[in-house]
Design a protein around this motif. Structure first.
Motif, PDB file in Angstrom:
ATOM      1  N   PRO A  94       0.818  -1.231   0.000  1.00  0.00           N
ATOM      2  CA  PRO A  94       0.000   0.000   0.000  1.00  0.00           C
ATOM      3  C   PRO A  94       0.843   1.268   0.000  1.00  0.00           C
ATOM      4  O   PRO A  94       0.456   2.270  -0.618  1.00  0.00           O
ATOM      5  CB  PRO A  94      -0.832  -0.123   1.283  1.00  0.00           C
ATOM      6  N   ALA A  98       0.879   4.336  -2.838  1.00  0.00           N
ATOM      7  CA  ALA A  98       0.433   5.693  -2.497  1.00  0.00           C
ATOM      8  C   ALA A  98       1.514   6.753  -2.700  1.00  0.00           C
ATOM      9  O   ALA A  98       1.231   7.838  -3.226  1.00  0.00           O
ATOM     10  CB  ALA A  98      -0.055   5.724  -1.046  1.00  0.00           C
ATOM     11  N   GLY A 148       2.855  -1.332  -6.716  1.00  0.00           N
ATOM     12  CA  GLY A 148       2.193  -1.552  -5.433  1.00  0.00           C
ATOM     13  C   GLY A 148       1.001  -2.475  -5.573  1.00  0.00           C
ATOM     14  O   GLY A 148       0.777  -3.367  -4.738  1.00  0.00           O
ATOM     15  N   ALA A 152       0.817  -6.244  -4.119  1.00  0.00           N
ATOM     16  CA  ALA A 152      -0.274  -6.537  -3.188  1.00  0.00           C
ATOM     17  C   ALA A 152      -0.990  -7.816  -3.581  1.00  0.00           C
ATOM     18  O   ALA A 152      -1.317  -8.655  -2.727  1.00  0.00           O
ATOM     19  CB  ALA A 152      -1.259  -5.363  -3.146  1.00  0.00           C
ATOM     20  N   ASN A 245      -7.054  -6.072  -3.735  1.00  0.00           N
ATOM     21  CA  ASN A 245      -7.172  -5.593  -2.352  1.00  0.00           C
ATOM     22  C   ASN A 245      -8.121  -6.443  -1.514  1.00  0.00           C
ATOM     23  O   ASN A 245      -8.580  -6.002  -0.470  1.00  0.00           O
ATOM     24  CB  ASN A 245      -7.645  -4.141  -2.344  1.00  0.00           C
ATOM     25  N   TYR A 248      -7.018  -7.076   2.230  1.00  0.00           N
ATOM     26  CA  TYR A 248      -6.571  -5.915   2.996  1.00  0.00           C
ATOM     27  C   TYR A 248      -7.734  -5.322   3.779  1.00  0.00           C
ATOM     28  O   TYR A 248      -8.901  -5.411   3.363  1.00  0.00           O
ATOM     29  CB  TYR A 248      -5.982  -4.845   2.064  1.00  0.00           C
ATOM     30  N   LYS A 252      -4.480  -0.087   5.693  1.00  0.00           N
ATOM     31  CA  LYS A 252      -3.827  -0.546   4.468  1.00  0.00           C
ATOM     32  C   LYS A 252      -4.803  -0.492   3.299  1.00  0.00           C
ATOM     33  O   LYS A 252      -4.433  -0.110   2.190  1.00  0.00           O
ATOM     34  CB  LYS A 252      -3.272  -1.955   4.671  1.00  0.00           C
ATOM     35  N   PHE A 253      -6.048  -0.859   3.549  1.00  0.00           N
ATOM     36  CA  PHE A 253      -7.069  -0.714   2.502  1.00  0.00           C
ATOM     37  C   PHE A 253      -7.308   0.766   2.192  1.00  0.00           C
ATOM     38  O   PHE A 253      -7.493   1.149   1.023  1.00  0.00           O
ATOM     39  CB  PHE A 253      -8.370  -1.381   2.949  1.00  0.00           C
ATOM     40  N   MET A 255      -5.133   3.092   2.312  1.00  0.00           N
ATOM     41  CA  MET A 255      -4.010   3.568   1.506  1.00  0.00           C
ATOM     42  C   MET A 255      -4.247   3.297   0.023  1.00  0.00           C
ATOM     43  O   MET A 255      -3.910   4.119  -0.835  1.00  0.00           O
ATOM     44  CB  MET A 255      -2.722   2.911   1.976  1.00  0.00           C
ATOM     45  N   PHE A 256      -4.807   2.132  -0.290  1.00  0.00           N
ATOM     46  CA  PHE A 256      -5.114   1.841  -1.693  1.00  0.00           C
ATOM     47  C   PHE A 256      -6.179   2.790  -2.226  1.00  0.00           C
ATOM     48  O   PHE A 256      -6.090   3.269  -3.367  1.00  0.00           O
ATOM     49  CB  PHE A 256      -5.573   0.382  -1.846  1.00  0.00           C
TER      50      PHE A 256
END
Length: 442
Positions: A94, A98, A148, A152, A245, A248, A252-253, A255-256
């Motif tokens: 993540p 970002a 990223g 992930a 995702n 997540y 962290k989720f 951030m996505f």
């Protein structure tokens, strides 16, 4: 001359004191985060309006604090780490998605580069920095951000996130090429890769008018790069249970989600800078107001252009269904890239002829005649091509639903045999009811 002008423009950068550089960096970060908070509420409101719904209306006046409430909710959720995941990559993915989105915004100009504004008594351009290869820097950071998503999906140790990550890698390869080719036409016309010089060269005509094909290709590619509908195939919750995702949660989720919306703002700012005049005022305003492109006013124009492009993202999401993956890849490889290559050859030819001193009529003749000849040959080929004779429809073969000992569906052209059904008892029941009513009436 273009090279000298670019170096003169770049000479205005690198002179700011450290506190002003820090202030500009904080402003870029705050502008992106604030725009993301506004864009989330705006998207939910606009989509609700398109679908004749109310939308968020509980948190804050008219629901304007809904995105802030979503962020607090995500922060308070339980933070899970999947047992079978590669934990280091799982946590770093993540962040890798970002941070590059924020980095790309460093070279976006909010105003002219010739020290037009004063901040606490220091004359400075409304731009954090600029580079002779600023657009290559933007392409590089955008490419890193895709990693990223890929990491992930791989590090989650699950099937569907892995498929989402693979889709994202294929998406990055196909649509980055088309985006780079659309940039190349801008390089040829502006003579520079510096963002401030590209904006300065869009006077009096924006590149969206001079290079309409490059603009359209970039708009399609930027939607694909940001994983937005109808190109949201790495997420694809209808077929991949959430995509990359899926595993997540919590911050962290978030951030996505932040990376997706920051990328939307960044690519919108790049589109405004390359094709829509950047910080320059729109045409009707700039004709009667001389001060529209001076002082702090340029910041207003580029913010409005960014918001209009964000509305375009929202409009696409509320209008178009998701593409199939084969349609998505066909659009990238068989449409965008060939069209960009042909258009780039045309732009380079026109620019070379203009530099040699040819007038407009000769340029149209030398460039347009070969294109017209190719189109004419294609038309003649289509006209003389014999149409294939219509094949006689084949008699459908007998269909056995229990072929092989287990039930099978019918193939195209085959029909299921009629299912034997017992005679309906509805008329008998109706007669019985009528007879009962008659007996009661008698």
């Amino acid at each position: 001359m273009h090279t000298l002008a670019a170096y003169e423009t770049l000479g205005f950068f690198g002179r700011d004191p450290w506190w002003l550089v820090l202030l500009k960096a904080v402003f870029c970060f705050a502008f992106l985060v604030g725009t993301v908070l506004i864009a989330i509420v705006w998207e939910r409101k606009v989509v609700a309006w398109m679908q004749l719904r109310i939308g968020p209306n509980r948190h804050g006046p008219w629901g304007l604090l809904q995105s802030l409430a979503d962020g607090i909710k995500l922060a308070l959720k339980e933070d899970l780490v999947v047992t079978g995941a590669d934990k280091v990559v799982y946590v770093l993915a993540p962040i890798v998605a970002a941070i590059p989105a924020f980095m790309a915004f460093a070279v976006i100009p909010f105003g002219p580069a010739d020290n037009e504004v004063s901040i606490f008594g220091t004359r400075t351009p409304l731009q954090l920095t600029d580079l002779p290869i600023a657009l290559l820097y933007i392409l590089a950071t955008a490419s890193v951000g895709i990693y990223g998503i890929v990491l992930a999906g791989w590090s989650s140790g699950s099937t569907y996130p892995l498929l989402g990550g693979i889709r994202s890698s294929a998406q990055m390869i196909s649509y980055e090429i088309a985006m780079g080719l659309s940039f190349a036409a801008v390089f040829i016309y502006s003579g520079s890769m510096s963002t401030s010089e590209i904006v300065a060269s869009q006077q009096p005509t924006w590149f969206a008018v001079l290079l309409p094909v490059s603009f359209i290709v970039y708009v399609v590619a930027m939607v694909g790069e940001t994983n937005r509908a109808p190109f949201d195939l790495p997420e694809a919750e209808g077929e991949l249970v959430g995509g990359f995702n899926t595993e997540y949660s919590s911050l962290k989720f978030a951030m996505f989600m932040l990376a997706e919306y920051v990328n939307m703002v960044t690519v919108s700012a790049v589109a405004a800078t390359l094709f829509l005049g950047g910080w320059r005022a729109p045409w009707p305003i700039s004709t009667f107001w001389e001060g529209a492109n001076h002082g702090w006013w340029p910041m207003l124009w580029i913010v409005l252009k960014i918001q209009l492009l964000l509305f375009f993202f929202i409009w696409l999401r509320g209008t178009l269904p998701r593409l199939r993956y084969d349609q998505f890849m066909k659009l990238g490889w068989k449409v965008l890239i060939p069209v960009s290559l042909v258009w780039l050859v045309m732009v380079a030819s026109v620019r070379a002829l203009r530099n040699e001193g040819y007038d407009f009529a000769n340029v149209v003749l030398y460039v347009g005649a070969p294109i017209a000849a190719v189109l004419l040959l294609a038309l003649v080929r289509d006209l003389v091509r014999r149409k294939p004779e219509a094949e006689q429809p084949a008699v459908p073969a007998a269909f056995d639903p229990m072929a092989g000992g287990y039930p099978v569906p019918p193939l195209p052209g085959q029909e299921l045999p009629p299912v034997p059904r017992r005679r309906s008892r509805a008329p008998q029941l109706q007669d019985a009811l009528n007879g009962a009513d008659h007996s009661e009436g008698s």
